[in-house]
Enzyme design. Sequence first.
Site, short mmCIF file in Angstrom:
data_model
loop_
_atom_site.label_atom_id
_atom_site.label_comp_id
_atom_site.label_asym_id
_atom_site.label_seq_id
_atom_site.Cartn_x
_atom_site.Cartn_y
_atom_site.Cartn_z
N CYS A 2 0.83 -1.19 0.00
CA CYS A 2 0.00 0.00 0.00
C CYS A 2 0.87 1.25 0.00
O CYS A 2 2.05 1.22 0.32
CB CYS A 2 -0.96 0.04 1.18
N ARG A 27 4.74 -0.01 -5.61
CA ARG A 27 4.62 -0.78 -4.38
C ARG A 27 3.58 -1.89 -4.50
O ARG A 27 3.52 -2.77 -3.65
CB ARG A 27 4.25 0.16 -3.22
N TRP A 77 -3.43 -2.61 -1.22
CA TRP A 77 -3.19 -4.00 -1.60
C TRP A 77 -3.99 -4.85 -0.62
O TRP A 77 -3.76 -4.80 0.58
CB TRP A 77 -1.69 -4.31 -1.51
N ASN A 103 -1.78 2.30 6.34
CA ASN A 103 -0.95 1.16 5.93
C ASN A 103 -0.65 0.33 7.17
O ASN A 103 -0.41 0.88 8.25
CB ASN A 103 0.38 1.62 5.33
N GLY A 104 -0.59 -0.99 6.99
CA GLY A 104 -0.28 -1.87 8.11
C GLY A 104 -1.41 -2.83 8.39
O GLY A 104 -2.34 -3.00 7.58
N GLU A 478 17.08 -17.54 -7.82
CA GLU A 478 16.67 -16.19 -8.19
C GLU A 478 16.07 -16.16 -9.59
O GLU A 478 15.09 -15.44 -9.84
CB GLU A 478 17.88 -15.24 -8.10
N LYS A 482 12.26 -14.90 -10.39
CA LYS A 482 11.95 -13.83 -11.34
C LYS A 482 10.94 -14.30 -12.38
O LYS A 482 10.03 -13.58 -12.76
CB LYS A 482 13.22 -13.35 -12.05
N GLU A 485 7.48 -14.49 -10.82
CA GLU A 485 6.94 -13.16 -10.53
C GLU A 485 6.40 -12.47 -11.77
O GLU A 485 5.34 -11.82 -11.72
CB GLU A 485 8.03 -12.28 -9.90
N HIS A 501 16.01 -37.35 -7.79
CA HIS A 501 15.30 -37.73 -6.58
C HIS A 501 13.86 -37.23 -6.58
O HIS A 501 13.25 -37.08 -5.52
CB HIS A 501 16.04 -37.20 -5.34
N LYS A 599 6.15 -4.00 -3.87
CA LYS A 599 7.57 -3.74 -3.72
C LYS A 599 7.99 -3.77 -2.25
O LYS A 599 9.02 -4.32 -1.91
CB LYS A 599 7.90 -2.38 -4.32
#
Length: 604
Positions: A2, A27, A77, A103-104, A478, A482, A485, A501, A599
């Site tokens: 947010c 964000r 968000w 926010n929070g 990584e 990516k 995402e 395995h 973000k």
Amino acid sequence: MCGIIAARVSDDASPYLLDGLERLEYRGYDSAGIAVRTVVGGIETVRSVSRVGDLRTLVAARTGAALTGVGIGHTRWATHGPVREANAHPHRDCSGRISVVHNGIIENADRLRATLERQGHEFRSDVDSEVISHLVERALAVDPDLMLAVQIATAQLEGSWAIVVLDARDGRMVVAADRSPLVVARSARGDFVASDVGAIAEWCETFVALRDGDVVELGEAWSWSSRGIAVPVPFPTPSPFAAAALDLGDHPDHMAKEIGEQPGVVADILERIARRAADGSIWLGLGLPVFRRLAIVACGTSLNAGQVIATALRGIGGIPTDVVVASEADQAVLSPGTLIVAISQSGETADVQRALDRFEGRFPVLALTNNLHSSLARRADAVLDCHAGPEIGVAATKTFTAQVVVGVAAMISELVASGRIDRPRADALVGELLDLPARLERAAAIAADRIPLLVSTVRDATGFLFLGRGAGLPYAAEGALKLKELSYRWAEAYPAGELKHGPLALVDDGTPVVVIDHGEPRIQAAVAEVRARGGFVITIGGEGSDIPALGRRVAGDLAWGHATAPWGPLEAVVPLQMLARELALQLGCDVDKPRNLAKSVTVE
């Protein structure tokens, strides 16, 4: 997650709010709204479950009383309640006098809501944030002072909050924060509030970050309190970057820009710290005790960067390490003599903060962050600045590279300062770091030539495997992150030796398997197993690879082949980032704002 923006200016506040919200889009959000006081003493609220651009259209189309220079805005968000207009911020009290953005997470919201409803308060949304507006309304019924009402309201909250409260009656504005970032700033244009200083950098050269428990009224003179006690206004801090840094320039998107910035970012970092890494002075300047063991605490991309740092420390100095997923820190048992390195791009990652709640006071904490004014930086015993500059794309690129370079340099510095390696060894390692800008630049050029055609071949694949061994494994992780995402395709990273395995069952004709081939000889066995089952192998390695992007030093000259540095093939991350971006673009995805992601992850 947010974003918050607020303004007290002499003209219409809405353009400032909308511009600020657009700068906060990175964000992550699913709805947006503003509330602005009108000239007749009311509040005009406009909200949308679409992009800020659509909100701007709605604001332009409004009719009614003219707007004043006092207003608040928010990008949400979703955490509590689905994505619908009623759940978008700002939220009002029963009378419409008080508007709040938040926010929070309010952990005791259900209990507070039940009490307020019994007292006759009517709620219009499903979100936890709305309780704040009603708590302020209830406090104002007893005492008309808005700042006191906000202090009373926040004293009843459990959880985390950054809030701005706007009173329609007189245009007063009060802000408060606890465990969630918020900054205030004053310039010739007026007063501004934001959850990220980048949102207001165009208008303000300095800012003040609220500390936990601060409540501030913005007016002709600011009134500042900390934990209910009046205190002087803190001295302002210069803004860490110019608003121009947020512009795309000639780049098609922020991710392309930030991938391309990596060689320059690394060169700038090394110019700052290379000498101090080799002589031990980075570490000596931190003032931290000697440690026997290192624990990385991080999430997502920062966790992968931390794994690279830990790999380097083990390989160079033989120091034992733990890598702790911050959200699972309750399961971690750390040994005496451990140093915690907490890594967070924003410095506000809620899972990292909660992990430190468990460890703080028992172990020294070194923060590695791109925000020296963040909550993480303030609570750590020492701080390392990543020096990556603003990163707008939600999927981290240059901050990963910066975290690795700064973290590895700090570990080399510690090993020199503690006498665990000698100066010639440190000089050699720093020399390898100094090769990185050229390696990254060459990797980008090779990837730009090879990747579009490779991606067109695998574009319709529904899942990907990424394989690595040893120091290459964090880069495989990584790369998989990516791709997930950005393209919304399934992707998993495995140690190459684990393929037989279980994961080998996933390999069929055409299954894409991306291999980080940095010269570990056993990786070829995994490649052969994949090819024998019809898998489509994409190797990132030295000469002869599909993407021959990895470098090494031979007889004092930079050559191209397998990378053997203790931190592994850092330049491999560039083609991995470009692979994910190109696949996302070919699939029509927004590479700067992936769905469901943010973000700065300020919720657990």
